[in-house]
Motif scaffolding. Structure first.
Motif, mmCIF file in Angstrom:
data_model
loop_
_atom_site.group_PDB
_atom_site.id
_atom_site.type_symbol
_atom_site.label_atom_id
_atom_site.label_comp_id
_atom_site.label_asym_id
_atom_site.label_seq_id
_atom_site.Cartn_x
_atom_site.Cartn_y
_atom_site.Cartn_z
ATOM 1 N N VAL A 1 36.213 49.880 38.240
ATOM 2 C CA VAL A 1 36.862 50.259 39.494
ATOM 3 C C VAL A 1 38.123 49.420 39.652
ATOM 4 N N THR A 2 39.270 50.077 39.796
ATOM 5 C CA THR A 2 40.552 49.396 39.944
ATOM 6 C C THR A 2 41.363 50.096 41.035
ATOM 7 N N PRO A 3 42.483 49.508 41.473
ATOM 8 C CA PRO A 3 43.329 50.194 42.457
ATOM 9 C C PRO A 3 43.856 51.542 41.960
ATOM 10 N N GLN A 4 43.856 51.745 40.652
ATOM 11 C CA GLN A 4 44.329 53.024 40.092
ATOM 12 C C GLN A 4 43.228 54.078 40.042
ATOM 13 N N ALA B 1 37.765 45.353 39.491
ATOM 14 C CA ALA B 1 38.952 44.513 39.289
ATOM 15 C C ALA B 1 40.013 45.040 40.248
ATOM 16 N N ASP B 2 40.229 44.316 41.336
ATOM 17 C CA ASP B 2 40.934 44.912 42.471
ATOM 18 C C ASP B 2 42.386 44.483 42.625
ATOM 19 N N CYS B 3 42.990 43.930 41.592
ATOM 20 C CA CYS B 3 44.369 43.444 41.725
ATOM 21 C C CYS B 3 45.384 44.421 41.143
ATOM 22 N N ALA C 1 48.150 43.089 22.331
ATOM 23 C CA ALA C 1 47.152 44.095 22.717
ATOM 24 C C ALA C 1 46.901 44.052 24.215
ATOM 25 N N LEU C 2 46.807 42.860 24.780
ATOM 26 C CA LEU C 2 46.562 42.731 26.212
ATOM 27 C C LEU C 2 47.722 43.279 27.031
ATOM 28 N N GLU C 3 48.924 43.090 26.558
ATOM 29 C CA GLU C 3 50.079 43.529 27.336
ATOM 30 C C GLU C 3 50.315 45.035 27.244
ATOM 31 N N LYS C 4 49.620 45.719 26.340
ATOM 32 C CA LYS C 4 49.619 47.179 26.366
ATOM 33 C C LYS C 4 48.729 47.692 27.495
ATOM 34 N N ALA C 5 47.790 46.866 27.898
ATOM 35 C CA ALA C 5 46.981 47.138 29.081
ATOM 36 C C ALA C 5 47.697 46.488 30.278
ATOM 37 N N PRO C 6 47.197 46.662 31.497
ATOM 38 C CA PRO C 6 47.899 46.061 32.643
ATOM 39 C C PRO C 6 47.599 44.577 32.812
ATOM 40 N N PHE C 7 47.947 43.804 31.771
ATOM 41 C CA PHE C 7 47.858 42.349 31.819
ATOM 42 C C PHE C 7 49.220 41.765 31.449
ATOM 43 N N ASP D 1 47.907 40.737 42.880
ATOM 44 C CA ASP D 1 47.569 40.680 44.300
ATOM 45 C C ASP D 1 46.365 41.573 44.593
ATOM 46 N N PRO D 2 45.356 41.044 45.305
ATOM 47 C CA PRO D 2 44.180 41.855 45.652
ATOM 48 C C PRO D 2 44.558 43.051 46.514
ATOM 49 N N GLN D 3 43.902 44.169 46.250
ATOM 50 C CA GLN D 3 44.123 45.401 46.997
ATOM 51 C C GLN D 3 42.791 45.840 47.621
ATOM 52 N N PRO D 4 42.830 46.408 48.829
ATOM 53 C CA PRO D 4 41.585 46.911 49.422
ATOM 54 C C PRO D 4 41.084 48.137 48.657
ATOM 55 N N LEU D 5 39.800 48.125 48.331
ATOM 56 C CA LEU D 5 39.187 49.244 47.627
ATOM 57 C C LEU D 5 38.030 49.765 48.473
ATOM 58 N N GLU D 6 38.121 50.993 48.886
ATOM 59 C CA GLU D 6 37.106 51.577 49.741
ATOM 60 C C GLU D 6 35.740 51.543 49.049
ATOM 61 N N GLY D 7 34.767 51.058 49.776
ATOM 62 C CA GLY D 7 33.414 50.983 49.235
ATOM 63 C C GLY D 7 33.138 49.757 48.401
ATOM 64 N N HIS D 8 34.158 48.915 48.232
ATOM 65 C CA HIS D 8 33.990 47.710 47.408
ATOM 66 C C HIS D 8 34.633 46.517 48.119
ATOM 67 N N PRO D 9 34.001 46.018 49.178
ATOM 68 C CA PRO D 9 34.563 44.861 49.887
ATOM 69 C C PRO D 9 34.617 43.651 48.979
#
Length: 350
Positions: free
Chosen positions: A46-49, A147-149, A175-181, A254-262
């Motif tokens: 679960v991510t902001p995307q 992972a909510d950032c 490899a990590l920088e091809k992902a959102p890291f 930065d943390p993002q609010p995720l519905e259903g995952h406080p």
């Protein structure tokens, strides 16, 4: 390059899932109910995307994996579980290497809080890499990692242990920088990890008391960090400055609010919430206590936080259930001014 994630919990699941999304080959290693959920239903990340389910190869341990010469072992278990994991993986034979073992030929990345696992690993592995993990994530339900950032999932400084750069570190970072890291390759990764250790000294406080305490809580945490800085100064340990850390992070993670995952607490809070019976505080606040004892620096706040968190884990007490006043009473009076002065001097010179 195949990434074998040893301990696919919060950090391991987030790294493994994001690597898989970007096209990297990933194998997850987990235990118990989490292994069964990953095997039967896949990793739900679960991510902001959005939420994605990754059907990835999963194993309960090294005996179920045929190691290859292009494997990278990424150790993401808590430090208290490091020795068992290292002892299990190091002697495994690597296919196509004429009988060489993982400890002899494979790179191992310690993507963990604290500073002890790299030292433990170097006894068993010849190619050890440190990773400073700034990756807020939560793992409370088998098979599910949050992972909510954003815009990045995490900031992961990596380098050879005890120091240095090489092509393997650069390949892993690529490899990590091809992902959102973002994965800076640095020659002094332990300076970053010691700075992160100071940031993790509040984990035990959050785990046992939650967010109660107000200004008194903030003062107690300042005392714990002052003890850490004083212990570092006495031991000659260098850590990157607060300013350098803030500049590196910016608003990338930065943390993002995720519905259903406080949002919950940190990794120590999650251990208590899951009732694992163990907690990593011995390698966070306990690391400061160890350094302080070795160099004649009193660390009373960290010693109490270590003891109380260990008691909570051992007795499986609920997370955030200790009134802050009770903890403050156990800690007692303010940290000696000499310790504060040594900590301030270390901060000013960093």
């Amino acid at each position: 390059m195949r990434h074998i994630i040893i301990g696919a919990g919060a950090v391991g699941g987030a790294i493994g899932g994001r690597l898989a999304e970007s096209g990297s080959e990933v194998l997850l290693v987990a235990r118990g109910a989490h292994y069964e959920a990953l095997r039967d239903h896949g990793l739900r990340l679960v991510t902001p995307q959005g939420t994605r389910t990754h059907r990835l190869p999963v194993a309960e341990g090294p005996e179920a994996v045929e190691l290859r010469a292009d494997d990278v072992l990424v150790l993401t278990v808590k430090t208290q579980d490091s020795i068992a994991a290292l002892d299990a993986w190091a002697p495994r034979e690597v296919a196509g290497t004429g009988g060489a073992t993982a400890g002899e030929v494979l790179p191992l990345v310690c993507a963990q809080n604290g500073v002890e696992s790299e030292r433990l690993a170097l006894r068993r592995f010849s190619r050890v890499y440190g990773m400073c993990v700034w990756l807020p994530a939560h793992f409370l339900e088998p098979g599910v990692v949050v992972a909510d950032c954003a815009p990045l999932t995490g900031l992961l400084h990596i380098g050879r242990y005890p120091s240095g750069l090489d092509e393997t570190a650069r390949s892993i970072a690529g490899a990590l920088e091809k992902a959102p890291f973002e994965a800076p390759v640095v020659p002094d990764v332990m300076r970053w990890k010691y700075a992160k250790l100071l940031a993790n000294l509040g984990n035990a406080l959050r785990a046992v008391c939650g967010t109660s305490g107000g200004d008194a809580r903030a003062e107690l945490l300042e005392r714990a960090v002052a003890e850490g800085r004083a212990a570092f100064a006495a031991a000659g340990i260098e850590a990157v400055s607060d300013e350098e850390q803030r500049e590196a992070r910016g608003h990338k993670v930065d943390p993002q609010p995720l519905e259903g995952h406080p949002r919950g607490g940190g990794s120590s809070w999650q251990s208590l919430s899951r009732g694992t019976g163990t907690i990593e505080t011995d390698y966070l606040n306990g690391e400061i206590v160890l350094i302080g004892r070795a160099h004649g620096v009193p660390t009373p706040v960290n010693a109490v936080l270590q003891r109380v968190a260990d008691e909570f884990a051992r007795d499986r007490r609920p997370a955030s259930s200790l009134p802050f006043g009770e903890l403050a009473a156990r800690v007692g009076g303010p940290v000696p001014q000499a310790v504060i002065a040594r900590g301030s001097a270390a901060r000013d010179s960093s």
